[in-house]
Write an enzyme that holds these catalytic residues in place. Structure first.
Site, PDB file in Angstrom:
ATOM      1  N   ASN A   9     -29.509 -47.369  40.293  1.00 40.93           N
ATOM      2  CA  ASN A   9     -28.142 -46.856  40.407  1.00 40.93           C
ATOM      3  C   ASN A   9     -27.265 -48.049  40.789  1.00 40.93           C
ATOM      4  O   ASN A   9     -27.269 -48.467  41.937  1.00 40.93           O
ATOM      5  CB  ASN A   9     -28.093 -45.759  41.482  1.00 40.93           C
ATOM      6  CG  ASN A   9     -26.664 -45.314  41.794  1.00 40.93           C
ATOM      7  OD1 ASN A   9     -25.738 -45.666  41.071  1.00 40.93           O
ATOM      8  ND2 ASN A   9     -26.502 -44.548  42.862  1.00 40.93           N
ATOM      9  N   LYS A  11     -24.157 -48.217  41.002  1.00 46.57           N
ATOM     10  CA  LYS A  11     -22.905 -47.855  41.709  1.00 46.57           C
ATOM     11  C   LYS A  11     -21.736 -48.627  41.100  1.00 46.57           C
ATOM     12  O   LYS A  11     -21.773 -48.954  39.919  1.00 46.57           O
ATOM     13  CB  LYS A  11     -23.063 -48.090  43.214  1.00 46.57           C
ATOM     14  CG  LYS A  11     -24.341 -47.454  43.756  1.00 46.57           C
ATOM     15  CD  LYS A  11     -24.359 -47.325  45.238  1.00 46.57           C
ATOM     16  CE  LYS A  11     -25.677 -46.686  45.653  1.00 46.57           C
ATOM     17  NZ  LYS A  11     -25.713 -46.298  47.047  1.00 46.57           N
ATOM     18  N   HIS A  94     -24.524 -37.293  43.635  1.00 43.18           N
ATOM     19  CA  HIS A  94     -24.852 -38.368  44.585  1.00 43.18           C
ATOM     20  C   HIS A  94     -24.048 -38.143  45.870  1.00 43.18           C
ATOM     21  O   HIS A  94     -22.912 -37.684  45.816  1.00 43.18           O
ATOM     22  CB  HIS A  94     -24.531 -39.733  43.968  1.00 43.18           C
ATOM     23  CG  HIS A  94     -25.069 -40.867  44.783  1.00 43.18           C
ATOM     24  ND1 HIS A  94     -24.421 -41.321  45.907  1.00 43.18           N
ATOM     25  CD2 HIS A  94     -26.210 -41.589  44.677  1.00 43.18           C
ATOM     26  CE1 HIS A  94     -25.147 -42.302  46.449  1.00 43.18           C
ATOM     27  NE2 HIS A  94     -26.240 -42.475  45.720  1.00 43.18           N
ATOM     28  N   GLU A  96     -22.430 -40.037  47.638  1.00 45.98           N
ATOM     29  CA  GLU A  96     -21.117 -40.706  47.656  1.00 45.98           C
ATOM     30  C   GLU A  96     -20.078 -39.886  46.909  1.00 45.98           C
ATOM     31  O   GLU A  96     -18.902 -39.896  47.266  1.00 45.98           O
ATOM     32  CB  GLU A  96     -21.257 -42.133  47.089  1.00 45.98           C
ATOM     33  CG  GLU A  96     -21.978 -43.045  48.086  1.00 45.98           C
ATOM     34  CD  GLU A  96     -22.829 -44.141  47.463  1.00 45.98           C
ATOM     35  OE1 GLU A  96     -22.648 -44.467  46.282  1.00 45.98           O
ATOM     36  OE2 GLU A  96     -23.686 -44.675  48.198  1.00 45.98           O
ATOM     37  N   GLU A 165     -32.357 -38.051  48.651  1.00 48.60           N
ATOM     38  CA  GLU A 165     -31.745 -39.261  49.204  1.00 48.60           C
ATOM     39  C   GLU A 165     -31.115 -38.949  50.557  1.00 48.60           C
ATOM     40  O   GLU A 165     -29.968 -38.486  50.623  1.00 48.60           O
ATOM     41  CB  GLU A 165     -30.648 -39.776  48.255  1.00 48.60           C
ATOM     42  CG  GLU A 165     -31.151 -40.191  46.893  1.00 48.60           C
ATOM     43  CD  GLU A 165     -30.267 -41.279  46.281  1.00 48.60           C
ATOM     44  OE1 GLU A 165     -30.807 -42.318  45.932  1.00 48.60           O
ATOM     45  OE2 GLU A 165     -29.043 -41.085  46.187  1.00 48.60           O
ATOM     46  N   GLY A 171     -28.272 -47.445  51.525  1.00 49.20           N
ATOM     47  CA  GLY A 171     -27.545 -48.693  51.737  1.00 49.20           C
ATOM     48  C   GLY A 171     -27.614 -49.222  53.161  1.00 49.20           C
ATOM     49  O   GLY A 171     -26.909 -50.158  53.518  1.00 49.20           O
ATOM     50  N   SER A 209     -32.634 -47.027  50.440  1.00 51.03           N
ATOM     51  CA  SER A 209     -33.232 -48.289  50.891  1.00 51.03           C
ATOM     52  C   SER A 209     -34.670 -48.475  50.417  1.00 51.03           C
ATOM     53  O   SER A 209     -35.486 -49.057  51.128  1.00 51.03           O
ATOM     54  CB  SER A 209     -33.131 -48.425  52.408  1.00 51.03           C
ATOM     55  OG  SER A 209     -31.766 -48.438  52.813  1.00 51.03           O
TER      56      SER A 209
HETATM   57  P1  PGA Z   1     -29.868 -47.827  48.205  1.00 47.35           P
HETATM   58  O1  PGA Z   1     -29.070 -46.703  47.378  1.00 47.35           O
HETATM   59  O2  PGA Z   1     -31.160 -48.090  47.472  1.00 47.35           O
HETATM   60  O3  PGA Z   1     -28.938 -49.020  48.171  1.00 47.35           O
HETATM   61  O4  PGA Z   1     -30.078 -47.316  49.575  1.00 47.35           O
HETATM   62  C1  PGA Z   1     -29.747 -45.643  46.785  1.00 47.35           C
HETATM   63  C2  PGA Z   1     -28.749 -44.713  46.140  1.00 47.35           C
HETATM   64  O5  PGA Z   1     -27.660 -44.509  46.702  1.00 47.35           O
HETATM   65  O6  PGA Z   1     -29.016 -44.142  45.069  1.00 47.35           O
END
Ligand code: PGA
Length: 247
Positions: A9, A11, A94, A96, A165, A171, A209
């Site tokens: 992803n 982003k 997601h 976000e 998630e 992140g 992560s």
């Molecule tokens: P990350 O993000 O691996 O940077 O924690 C995962 C995601 O948001 O899909």
């Protein structure tokens, strides 16, 4: 045996130059992976990435999809438009998007339905915040989020990918432990089993992560069928190491 899926992803990251270099490094190092691999890229780069990935083993995904077929929805991108770029996956719900764009469980379910109707596999994200985990509400939250998608999509639920998630792990560098992740995946699997006889073939990804160091132990869990990778998907060496760990 069900193949694992490792999906990047990206982003809101990338540029024409950076994407080309990232994808060329991945293609040069990937060989014949034992798992399925996809990158979910910003919509404006779908054409570029489609051309770069043509005929290769890495599939293409979007990070969002409209719940509408077309018309007066400024800024939205329809499933049919995405399909024109050979898209296989679309991330929906997601955290976000839920957090910054006010996406509700119902909208996420409608987006999953819209993807399925066009032959695009939705990667449906669910996950609790830190406050919800600390309040002992993890199960309740992820079950509520998944229930909306099940109720809107009926027997088609067997065609989705689900990504657990935990918001506190995204992140932050603070991944869920393999045990914590497996515990929630088992809950989601049981919920899917109650909804479809095909629950065992649904891929349940872990995201938050995941990196080259922790991927193998997470992916060894019985109900973890792959990963949704943010930060580490932007670093070819790390993403390739995660793909190798999914063998
Ligand atoms: P990350 O993000 O691996 O940077 O924690 C995962 C995601 O948001 O899909």
């Amino acid at each position: 045996m069900k193949k694992k899926l490792i999906a990047g992803n990206w982003k809101m990251n990338g540029s024409l130059v950076a994407n080309e270099s990232l994808l060329q490094s991945l293609l040069a190092g990937i060989g014949q992976p034992a798992c399925q691999v996809a990158v979910c890229v910003p919509a404006v780069y779908l054409a570029q990435c489609q051309a770069l990935l043509k005929g290769g083993v890495i599939e293409l995904g979007a990070q969002d999809i409209s719940s509408h077929e077309g018309g007066a929805f400024t800024g939205e991108i329809s499933p049919a438009m995405l399909k024109e770029f050979g898209l296989r996956y679309a991330i929906v719900g997601h955290s976000e998007r839920r957090q910054y764009h006010g996406e509700t469980d119902e909208l996420v379910a409608a987006k999953a339905q819209s993807a399925l109707a066009s032959g695009i596999t939705p990667i449906v994200c669910v996950g609790e915040t830190l406050a919800e985990r600390e309040a002992g509400k993890t199960e309740e939250v992820v079950k509520r989020q998944l229930a909306a998608v099940i109720s809107t999509n009926g027997h088609c639920i067997s065609e989705v990918v689900v990504a657990y998630e935990p918001v506190w792990a995204i992140g932050t560098g603070l991944s869920a432990t393999a045990e914590q992740a497996q515990q929630v995946h088992a809950v989601l699997r049981a919920q899917l089993k109650a909804a479809t006889p095909n629950a065992d073939r649904i891929k349940l990804l872990y995201g938050g992560s995941m990196n080259a160091a922790n991927a193998a132990s997470l992916l060894a869990q019985p109900d973890i069928d792959g990963g949704l990778i943010g930060g580490a998907a932007l670093k070819p060496k790390d993403f390739l190491a995660i793909i190798a760990a999914a063998a």
